[in-house]
Every structure is written in C-alpha cells, then in structure tokens.
Design an enzyme around this catalytic site. Structure first.
Site, PDB file in Angstrom:
ATOM      1  CG  ASP A   1     -12.151   9.876  -5.559  1.00 46.82           C
ATOM      2  OD1 ASP A   1     -11.386   9.888  -6.553  1.00 46.82           O
ATOM      3  OD2 ASP A   1     -13.319   9.471  -5.618  1.00 46.82           O
ATOM      4  CG  HIS A  52      -3.170  13.012 -10.366  1.00 50.10           C
ATOM      5  ND1 HIS A  52      -4.183  12.542  -9.561  1.00 50.10           N
ATOM      6  CD2 HIS A  52      -3.300  12.330 -11.537  1.00 50.10           C
ATOM      7  CE1 HIS A  52      -4.881  11.619 -10.213  1.00 50.10           C
ATOM      8  NE2 HIS A  52      -4.375  11.486 -11.417  1.00 50.10           N
ATOM      9  CG  LEU A 103       1.859  12.321  11.341  1.00 52.47           C
ATOM     10  CD1 LEU A 103       0.530  11.961  11.999  1.00 52.47           C
ATOM     11  CD2 LEU A 103       1.630  13.345  10.227  1.00 52.47           C
TER      12      LEU A 103
HETATM   13  C1  FPP Z   1      -7.722  10.047  -6.927  1.00 56.48           C
HETATM   14  O1  FPP Z   1      -8.275  11.015  -7.789  1.00 56.48           O
HETATM   15  C2  FPP Z   1      -6.322  10.289  -6.690  1.00 56.48           C
HETATM   16  C3  FPP Z   1      -5.302   9.443  -7.006  1.00 56.48           C
HETATM   17  C4  FPP Z   1      -5.496   8.132  -7.641  1.00 56.48           C
HETATM   18  C5  FPP Z   1      -3.911   9.789  -6.769  1.00 56.48           C
HETATM   19  C6  FPP Z   1      -3.634  10.438  -5.456  1.00 56.48           C
HETATM   20  C7  FPP Z   1      -2.482  11.320  -5.654  1.00 56.48           C
HETATM   21  C8  FPP Z   1      -2.351  12.513  -5.087  1.00 56.48           C
HETATM   22  C9  FPP Z   1      -3.290  13.082  -4.108  1.00 56.48           C
HETATM   23  C10 FPP Z   1      -1.195  13.319  -5.546  1.00 56.48           C
HETATM   24  C11 FPP Z   1      -0.193  13.639  -4.550  1.00 56.48           C
HETATM   25  C12 FPP Z   1       0.101  12.636  -3.537  1.00 56.48           C
HETATM   26  C13 FPP Z   1       1.348  12.250  -3.194  1.00 56.48           C
HETATM   27  C14 FPP Z   1       1.521  11.404  -2.013  1.00 56.48           C
HETATM   28  C15 FPP Z   1       2.538  12.652  -3.969  1.00 56.48           C
HETATM   29  P1  FPP Z   1      -8.906  10.521  -9.148  1.00 56.48           P
HETATM   30  O2  FPP Z   1      -7.868  10.632 -10.208  1.00 56.48           O
HETATM   31  O3  FPP Z   1      -9.495   9.164  -8.970  1.00 56.48           O
HETATM   32  O4  FPP Z   1     -10.038  11.598  -9.345  1.00 56.48           O
HETATM   33  P2  FPP Z   1     -11.408  11.402 -10.130  1.00 56.48           P
HETATM   34  O5  FPP Z   1     -12.194  10.385  -9.361  1.00 56.48           O
HETATM   35  O6  FPP Z   1     -12.015  12.763 -10.066  1.00 56.48           O
HETATM   36  O7  FPP Z   1     -11.053  10.982 -11.516  1.00 56.48           O
END
Ligand code: FPP
Length: 245
Positions: free
Chosen positions: A21, A38, A132
C-alpha cells in the site's frame, strides 16, 4: 552487519503475505500522477521476490488488486492491468530462471483477456519449478473467497458428496483459493494503515502482523529483512502460555 546476517535462516516464516500500500501517496508527495507510483511499485516487488528466494521463504503472496479496486477510476484500472501484463512479460524469463513457481488467487475471470492470457502462460511455464511459490492476489477479497467456498461446499453437499459433519478446517481449507498454500506466519502491510482490508481473513488467524509507514515504492530488501527480524523476536503462543511452549 546487514540485517540479513542477523536473521536465523532456520526460523523463517514459510509463508509471507504482503499488502502493498502507498503507491498513490508516494506519487502525490512527488507531485506526479498516481500511475507513476504504481510503476515504481514494481521495483520492491522484484526485491521481495528476490530476497524471499535467496533466504528460502517458501511462499510469498502479494495483494496486487482487490475486488474493491475495480471501483477505482476506469483509467487507473486499465493502466494497472496494462502494468501487470508488461511486468509479467518483462519478468517471466527471470522468474523461470530463478525456479519461481507462479500462481494467482482471486476471481481472474474478471480480468481482461490479454491479462488472463499472460497469467496462463506464466503459470504454465513455471508450473514444474520447485523454488519460491509466488502468488499474486488479483481481483481477490477474502469475503469473495469465503462465500465462494461456502457455495461450492453447499453444492457438493446437495450432490451428496460431503456431509455437514465432515466439514472440518482441513475440508473447508481445501475449498479456499489457498488450498495448496500453508497459512502465512507473517503478514506485512506498508503505507501506514493498520488494517487487513479483506485480505486472507481466514488464513491469518494466527499470523503475526507487521505494519510499516514506508510507502510501497520505498520498501527495500533491508525493510523486508527488518520485518522478518521483527517476526523472529515474537513469541508465538497459539493460545498456550509461555511456560507451555
Ligand atoms: C496500493 O496503493 C497498490 C495497488 C492497488 C496496486 C499494487 C500494484 C503494484 C505494487 C504495482 C506493481 C505490481 C505488480 C504485480 C505488477 P494505493 O494506490 O492504494 O496507494 P494509496 O493508498 O497511497 O493511494
């Protein structure tokens, strides 16, 4: 001495689950678009996969896209799906070379065809690997998973294949998306929030929880080692007293 050298490799969790997150806030702090956050979230994914393989953690489950994430702005959803496809394409050889076995948990029937196709390809390519076990939670939520398990079990009961009295933890667990994955001993959440957001609710009954303020794109191997070290300092009692352990 690096934190890695302080780890007791015989006392590692077999399964680590991570709620990644903070990508959006990381981007906002820099004054750039959320998608930039992201995209920068891919590096720590690579780092925790590598570190888990090097240390000998057997299972790593990453919460990449929740059922609730479908309600984000359509352009963010579309860009996240595209990032998933490009990341899988780019990383698939390295994952295979490193003996990683790839799988997913979640309702992937909801994903676009091209994403599903990449996933299917990587699963197939790595299916006989023995290192893994990396699972991405995609279009996943624990309530979706538990309700699906109940529906599937009821259908089996109606077909006479299972009796109510036979439903124990083992039987119920075999209907969950994680049927071939042990429960996580450690759940890590980055980004400062202290909640579990519909992730593996049944499986984390006895997991140790580790929360860090680090935003996901800033999460490094050192941060991962710190979480594992913290885990190794905990006394896991499973309802017993310290003296009984
Ligand atoms: C949460 O941050 C993250 C996500 C909903 C997406 C997770 C994606 C990645 C880590 C990108 C790469 C991963 C792969 C497997 C390709 P948020 O957007 O909720 O952050 P915020 O709470 O600060 O808004």
């Amino acid at each position: 001495m690096s934190l890695k050298d302080k780890l007791d490799l015989k006392e590692l969790p077999r399964h680590v689950a991570i709620i990644m997150d903070g990508n959006g806030r990381w981007a906002r702090k820099k004054g750039v678009a959320r998608m930039f956050g992201h995209r920068n979230g891919v590096t720590p994914v690579r780092e925790v996969v590598e570190a888990s393989g090097e240390l000998g953690v057997e299972y790593l489950t990453l919460y990449a896209f929740s059922t609730e994430n479908w309600s984000r702005p359509p352009e963010e959803v579309k860009a996240l799906m595209a990032l998933l496809v490009s990341t899988i394409k780019k990383e698939s050889k390295k994952l295979d070379d490193n003996n990683v076995r790839f799988s997913t948990i979640g309702d992937i029937s909801q994903l676009p065809n091209v994403t599903r196709e990449q996933i299917r390809h990587l699963k197939e390519k790595t299916s006989t690997n023995t290192g893994l076990n990396l699972a991405l939670a995609l279009s996943y939520s624990a309530r979706w998973e538990i309700l699906k398990a109940v529906r599937d079990l009821m259908n089996e009961a109606l077909d006479g294949k299972v009796k109510a009295a036979d439903i124990d933890e083992e039987k119920f667990g075999s209907f969950l998306a994680t049927s071939d994955i042990p429960d996580p001993e450690l759940l890590i959440r980055t980004g400062g929030e202290q909640r579990v957001s519909n992730f593996l609710l049944y499986q984390i009954a006895y997991s140790e929880l580790f929360f860090t303020d680090k935003l996901w794109p800033d999460f490094s191997k050192e941060d991962y080692y710190a979480a594992l070290l913290d885990f190794q300092s905990r006394e896991r009692r499973f309802g017993k007293t310290s003296e009984q352990l």
